[in-house]
Design a protein around this motif. Structure first.
Motif, short mmCIF file in Angstrom:
data_model
loop_
_atom_site.label_atom_id
_atom_site.label_comp_id
_atom_site.label_asym_id
_atom_site.label_seq_id
_atom_site.Cartn_x
_atom_site.Cartn_y
_atom_site.Cartn_z
N THR A 190 10.79 -15.01 -16.14
CA THR A 190 10.93 -13.59 -15.86
C THR A 190 9.90 -12.75 -16.60
OG1 THR A 190 12.52 -13.23 -17.65
CG2 THR A 190 13.41 -13.89 -15.52
N ASP A 191 9.27 -13.32 -17.64
CA ASP A 191 8.32 -12.58 -18.45
C ASP A 191 6.87 -12.78 -18.01
OD1 ASP A 191 10.37 -11.59 -20.20
OD2 ASP A 191 10.49 -13.62 -21.02
N GLU A 192 6.61 -13.80 -17.20
CA GLU A 192 5.23 -14.06 -16.79
C GLU A 192 4.63 -12.89 -16.02
OE1 GLU A 192 3.17 -16.64 -17.58
OE2 GLU A 192 4.74 -17.34 -18.95
N ASN A 193 5.47 -12.22 -15.22
CA ASN A 193 5.01 -11.05 -14.50
C ASN A 193 4.55 -9.96 -15.47
OD1 ASN A 193 6.30 -8.18 -13.36
ND2 ASN A 193 5.03 -9.26 -11.88
N GLY A 194 5.29 -9.80 -16.56
CA GLY A 194 4.90 -8.85 -17.60
C GLY A 194 3.62 -9.27 -18.30
N PHE A 195 3.49 -10.59 -18.55
CA PHE A 195 2.26 -11.09 -19.17
C PHE A 195 1.05 -10.78 -18.29
CE2 PHE A 195 4.82 -14.83 -21.19
CZ PHE A 195 5.35 -13.96 -22.13
N GLU A 196 1.18 -11.01 -17.00
CA GLU A 196 0.08 -10.74 -16.07
C GLU A 196 -0.32 -9.26 -16.11
OE1 GLU A 196 1.60 -12.12 -12.39
OE2 GLU A 196 1.33 -14.25 -12.88
N THR A 197 0.68 -8.39 -16.22
CA THR A 197 0.41 -6.96 -16.24
C THR A 197 -0.35 -6.56 -17.50
OG1 THR A 197 2.29 -6.39 -14.85
CG2 THR A 197 1.46 -4.66 -16.31
N VAL A 198 0.11 -7.02 -18.68
CA VAL A 198 -0.59 -6.61 -19.90
C VAL A 198 -1.99 -7.24 -19.95
CG1 VAL A 198 1.52 -6.18 -21.18
CG2 VAL A 198 0.43 -8.40 -21.37
N ASN A 199 -2.15 -8.44 -19.40
CA ASN A 199 -3.49 -9.02 -19.33
C ASN A 199 -4.41 -8.14 -18.48
OD1 ASN A 199 -2.70 -11.20 -20.89
ND2 ASN A 199 -2.46 -12.60 -19.17
N ARG A 200 -3.87 -7.69 -17.34
CA ARG A 200 -4.67 -6.84 -16.44
C ARG A 200 -5.02 -5.51 -17.13
NH1 ARG A 200 -2.80 -2.95 -13.32
NH2 ARG A 200 -0.65 -3.73 -13.42
N LEU A 201 -4.14 -5.02 -17.98
CA LEU A 201 -4.37 -3.75 -18.66
C LEU A 201 -5.19 -3.91 -19.94
CD1 LEU A 201 -0.82 -2.13 -18.26
CD2 LEU A 201 -2.91 -1.57 -16.98
N GLY A 202 -5.70 -5.12 -20.19
CA GLY A 202 -6.50 -5.36 -21.38
C GLY A 202 -5.70 -5.57 -22.64
N GLY A 203 -4.41 -5.93 -22.46
CA GLY A 203 -3.55 -6.13 -23.60
C GLY A 203 -3.39 -7.58 -24.00
N VAL A 204 -2.30 -7.88 -24.71
CA VAL A 204 -2.08 -9.20 -25.28
C VAL A 204 -0.68 -9.67 -24.93
CG1 VAL A 204 -2.04 -10.57 -27.40
CG2 VAL A 204 -3.62 -8.62 -27.20
N ALA A 205 -0.58 -10.91 -24.45
CA ALA A 205 0.71 -11.51 -24.13
C ALA A 205 0.99 -12.66 -25.09
CB ALA A 205 0.71 -12.01 -22.68
N VAL A 206 2.27 -12.77 -25.48
CA VAL A 206 2.70 -13.82 -26.41
C VAL A 206 3.91 -14.52 -25.82
CG1 VAL A 206 3.43 -14.38 -28.76
CG2 VAL A 206 1.90 -12.41 -28.35
N ARG A 207 3.83 -15.82 -25.68
CA ARG A 207 4.95 -16.62 -25.16
C ARG A 207 5.72 -17.24 -26.33
NH1 ARG A 207 6.82 -19.05 -19.88
NH2 ARG A 207 8.19 -20.72 -20.56
N ILE A 208 7.04 -17.16 -26.26
CA ILE A 208 7.89 -17.82 -27.23
C ILE A 208 8.33 -19.17 -26.66
CG2 ILE A 208 9.98 -17.68 -28.64
CD1 ILE A 208 7.90 -15.53 -29.26
N GLY A 209 8.04 -20.24 -27.36
CA GLY A 209 8.47 -21.56 -26.93
C GLY A 209 7.51 -22.22 -25.96
N ASP A 210 7.98 -23.34 -25.39
CA ASP A 210 7.15 -24.17 -24.53
C ASP A 210 7.07 -23.59 -23.13
OD1 ASP A 210 6.85 -25.96 -26.64
OD2 ASP A 210 8.62 -27.13 -26.04
N GLY A 211 6.27 -24.26 -22.28
CA GLY A 211 6.17 -23.89 -20.88
C GLY A 211 4.80 -23.35 -20.53
N GLU A 212 4.42 -23.56 -19.27
CA GLU A 212 3.16 -23.03 -18.78
C GLU A 212 3.19 -21.51 -18.83
OE1 GLU A 212 1.87 -24.51 -15.05
OE2 GLU A 212 2.24 -26.61 -15.57
N THR A 213 2.05 -20.92 -19.13
CA THR A 213 2.03 -19.48 -19.31
C THR A 213 0.63 -18.92 -19.11
OG1 THR A 213 2.65 -17.67 -20.82
CG2 THR A 213 1.66 -19.64 -21.81
N VAL A 214 0.57 -17.64 -18.75
CA VAL A 214 -0.70 -16.93 -18.73
C VAL A 214 -0.90 -16.16 -20.03
CG1 VAL A 214 -0.68 -16.72 -16.22
CG2 VAL A 214 0.30 -14.88 -17.60
N ALA A 215 0.05 -16.29 -20.97
CA ALA A 215 -0.06 -15.61 -22.25
C ALA A 215 -1.19 -16.20 -23.08
CB ALA A 215 1.25 -15.70 -23.03
N ARG A 216 -1.79 -15.35 -23.89
CA ARG A 216 -2.91 -15.78 -24.74
C ARG A 216 -2.42 -16.49 -26.00
NH1 ARG A 216 -7.41 -11.67 -27.44
NH2 ARG A 216 -8.44 -13.21 -28.78
#
Length: 246
Positions: A190-216
């Motif tokens: 549910t958070d990957e959509n938010g990660f994509e948005t902050v990446n597009r806005l030049g921000g930073v995404a952080v994933r907690i735990g395992d799993g594929e992610t677009v977070a930095r």
């Protein structure tokens, strides 16, 4: 540039537990968030699938800006735009049908959020097929005004225009978020959509735990995040030194 911080709740600020109403915020977390929000000039919001009233009860006395139900409801600068269940009569009827079908099934939990509904099978993994099938059937009957959001052993029906990405983008248009660098921290699909948005806005995404992610970046656990947030509150700013890349 100053950061604007957006935080998921379940699996991020609190551990995921079998029963969704049994989550507990660790002592000291609300105080840390209060200090960090002040350091960020108020640019800190909790963005969650939970209702805002539930978040307030768990995080008291901290009452931040918040987006609940994946953005169906929001509170910004103390102004609440609530969920209105009466505007969703088809969903309300569908929730009654879910209860008829699933209440007899042991350990499958229906979480009625007013304007959305989540079905959890964490305590009954053998019932995944039945639970998902009923949710998918209801979503199909409701039509294009609704969508399904899958998470960790949960499926949720919610209004189609909702989502953590869109609500983060909306917050970023308003004070005190506008002009700052967005940071979103979450743990689930549910958070990957938010990660994509902050990446597009030049921000930073952080994933907690395992799993594929677009977070930095990635932190291993809820406890690791709590320690990081405490450190940021002491510093008076967000700082990614020492935060591992994903």
């Amino acid at each position: 540039m100053t950061h604007a911080l957006f935080l998921d709740f379940d699996g991020t600020l609190v551990e995921i537990v079998d029963r969704p109403d049994a989550v507990a915020v660790k002592p000291g977390v609300p105080e840390t968030l209060t200090r960090l929000s002040a350091a960020l000039e108020g640019a800190l919001a909790v963005v969650s699938g939970r209702p805002i009233a539930f978040l307030d009860a768990k995080l008291e006395p901290f009452t931040p800006d918040a987006a609940g139900l994946h953005g169906v409801e929001r509170r910004l600068a103390g102004v609440l735009h609530p969920c209105r269940p009466e505007e969703h009569p088809g969903l309300r009827r569908g929730i009654e049908g879910l209860h008829e079908a699933l209440d007899p099934v042991e350990n499958v939990i229906i979480e009625d959020k007013g304007c959305s509904v989540a079905v959890h099978w964490r305590m009954a993994p053998a019932e995944e097929g039945r639970a998902k099938g009923l949710v998918e059937d209801l979503a199909e009957r409701l039509g294009s005004d609704y969508r399904i959001q899958y998470g960790k052993m949960v499926a949720e029906i919610l209004p189609a225009l909702s989502g953590k990405g869109p609500i983060i983008a909306k917050f970023m248009e308003e004070a005190p978020y506008a002009g700052k660098t967005p940071v979103f921290i979450g743990d689930d699909l549910t958070d990957e959509n938010g990660f994509e948005t902050v990446n597009r806005l030049g921000g930073v995404a952080v994933r907690i735990g395992d799993g594929e992610t677009v977070a930095r970046y990635r932190l291993p656990s809820v406890s690791a995040l709590a320690k990081t947030l405490h450190g940021w509150a002491d510093l008076g700013r967000v700082d990614f030194d020492g935060v591992p890349e994903a």
